[in-house]
Write an enzyme that holds these catalytic residues in place. Structure first.
Site, PDB file in Angstrom:
ATOM      1  CG  HIS A 102      22.764  -8.292  -8.866  1.00  0.00           C
ATOM      2  ND1 HIS A 102      22.805  -9.136  -7.776  1.00  0.00           N
ATOM      3  CD2 HIS A 102      21.958  -7.258  -8.501  1.00  0.00           C
ATOM      4  CE1 HIS A 102      22.065  -8.636  -6.802  1.00  0.00           C
ATOM      5  NE2 HIS A 102      21.549  -7.494  -7.210  1.00  0.00           N
ATOM      6  CG  HIS A 134      16.926  -8.037  -7.714  1.00  0.00           C
ATOM      7  ND1 HIS A 134      16.194  -6.971  -7.219  1.00  0.00           N
ATOM      8  CD2 HIS A 134      18.194  -7.857  -7.274  1.00  0.00           C
ATOM      9  CE1 HIS A 134      16.997  -6.171  -6.536  1.00  0.00           C
ATOM     10  NE2 HIS A 134      18.219  -6.688  -6.548  1.00  0.00           N
ATOM     11  CD  GLU A 173      18.384  -9.092  -3.873  1.00  0.00           C
ATOM     12  OE1 GLU A 173      19.452  -9.334  -4.467  1.00  0.00           O
ATOM     13  OE2 GLU A 173      18.167  -7.999  -3.299  1.00  0.00           O
TER      14      GLU A 173
END
Length: 372
Positions: free
Chosen positions: A129, A202, A337
């Site tokens: 991420h 998220h 996601e």
């Protein structure tokens, strides 16, 4: 850092959708240690109320009606700024904008035009991420507005060249627009040097209500006949495998918990579902639909992205407490996601995530809420 008083930490009040008044409100959510102010915007439109903070572009709460018209928060999150800041590296990423690259990159390494770039390792042995200080840790510049009469909030952030090891000065925007029954996120990005980019949000959901228990009885359907299997470090092997005959087959509506503990190797690797599905079709189309039997709430997700990561909250371990004061345990929320595939820069057969100067990265995701 400081909080912003009771307004910033209070759980959302119970209401019915008929009491909502469309508009945008701004209040101080807190301050970082360097004095940077973090603002919270409450965006309301007929049957949805969303709270977004400028730290990480985080969606703190999403209130939508159940089948009886009663409003409830269906998004997991924290009550105060301190928890969002303290739980980083890697954290749960509750509601955050993710970048520069959503999901994992193997060993934090990729090559562009013969140059190898090294990213921080924050999910050993991989980069997750965006690295140790990804877009989820940045304070975004917020601009309230409207789109055809619907309230919207544009968030801007410019990531400098070599931030977290990524090349190019990347300017990113994410615009949240709240319609009668939907939250639309429009992502845009430009760069002055060839780079890679993969943005997502998220948010974790529990359609029965934040803090009410597991999501295992939620019924999930994914518009995906294939997925990308992973190794023991959750990096794709490069296969594009059929879901048929596996517990990853959600082509028909199936309770999330039905097969989550059946011992399949992929579920052992992920401690549950934490995989990328290859969404059928192209363009803006339905990627997922989730329904919750008690509240009657339904979430439908549409996206123009090639993939969607379904994560069943496997690493929630009881150490986190949410906006309503409830403990979050394994399986108490799920994330969907929308994305390009994990580790795409290292797999020539995956859709490209390269962005060059003169190009504009554009993608849209729509969360539509209903009740039955």
């Amino acid at each position: 850092m400081t909080g912003a008083g009771t307004a910033a930490s209070a759980a959302p009040a119970r209401a019915t959708h008929s009491t909502l008044k469309p508009g945008i409100k701004k209040d101080l959510f807190g301050s970082l240690e360097d004095g940077t102010k973090v603002w919270r915007y409450t965006i309301t439109n007929r049957s949805i109320r969303v709270r977004i903070i400028t730290y990480g572009g985080i969606v703190q709460t999403i209130e939508v009606p159940d089948a009886r018209g009663r409003m409830g928060n269906v998004a997991l999150g924290f009550a105060g700024l301190g928890d969002y800041v303290a739980k980083n590296n890697p954290g749960p990423y509750f509601g955050a904008l993710i970048g520069r690259y959503a999901n994992r990159i193997a060993k934090g390494r990729f090559t562009l035009d013969g140059v190898t770039y090294q990213l921080p390792i924050n999910n050993d042995p991989n980069s997750l991420h965006g690295g140790t200080n990804g877009f989820d840790t940045k304070v975004w510049t917020a601009t309230p507005g409207s789109d055809h009469g619907d309230p919207s909030l544009r968030l801007d952030y410019t990531s400098p060249d070599k931030e977290m090891g990524y090349p190019g000065n990347l300017h990113a925007t994410a615009t949240y627009t709240i319609t009668k029954d939907s939250i639309r996120i429009d992502y845009r990005a430009t760069t002055d040097k060839k780079t890679i980019v993969n943005l997502t949000n998220h948010s974790y959901f529990n359609l029965a209500g934040e803090g009410t228990g597991t999501i295992y009885d939620h019924v999930l359907q994914l518009n995906a006949h294939r997925y990308t299997p992973v190794d023991s470090t959750l990096i794709p092997t490069g296969q594009l495998a059929p879901v048929a005959g596996t517990p990853l087959d959600f082509t028909k509506p199936t309770p999330i918990g039905d097969r989550i503990r059946d011992g399949h190797q992929q579920l052992v690797f992920g401690r549950g579902y934490d995989h990328n599905w290859i969404v059928d079709g192209s363009g803006l189309r339905q990627a997922a639909r989730v329904s919750e039997p008690t509240s009657g709430r339904v979430l439908t997700m549409s996206s123009d992205q090639p993939g969607i990561q379904f994560y069943s909250g496997n690493f929630l371990d009881g150490t986190l407490y949410g906006t309503g004061g409830h403990q979050y345990r394994q399986g108490d929320g799920f994330a969907l996601e929308t994305q390009h595939f994990p580790d795409s820069p290292n797999h020539g057969n995956f859709p490209s995530t390269v962005l060059s100067p003169g190009q504009t990265y554009r993608t849209t995701t729509v969360y539509t809420f209903s009740a039955r």
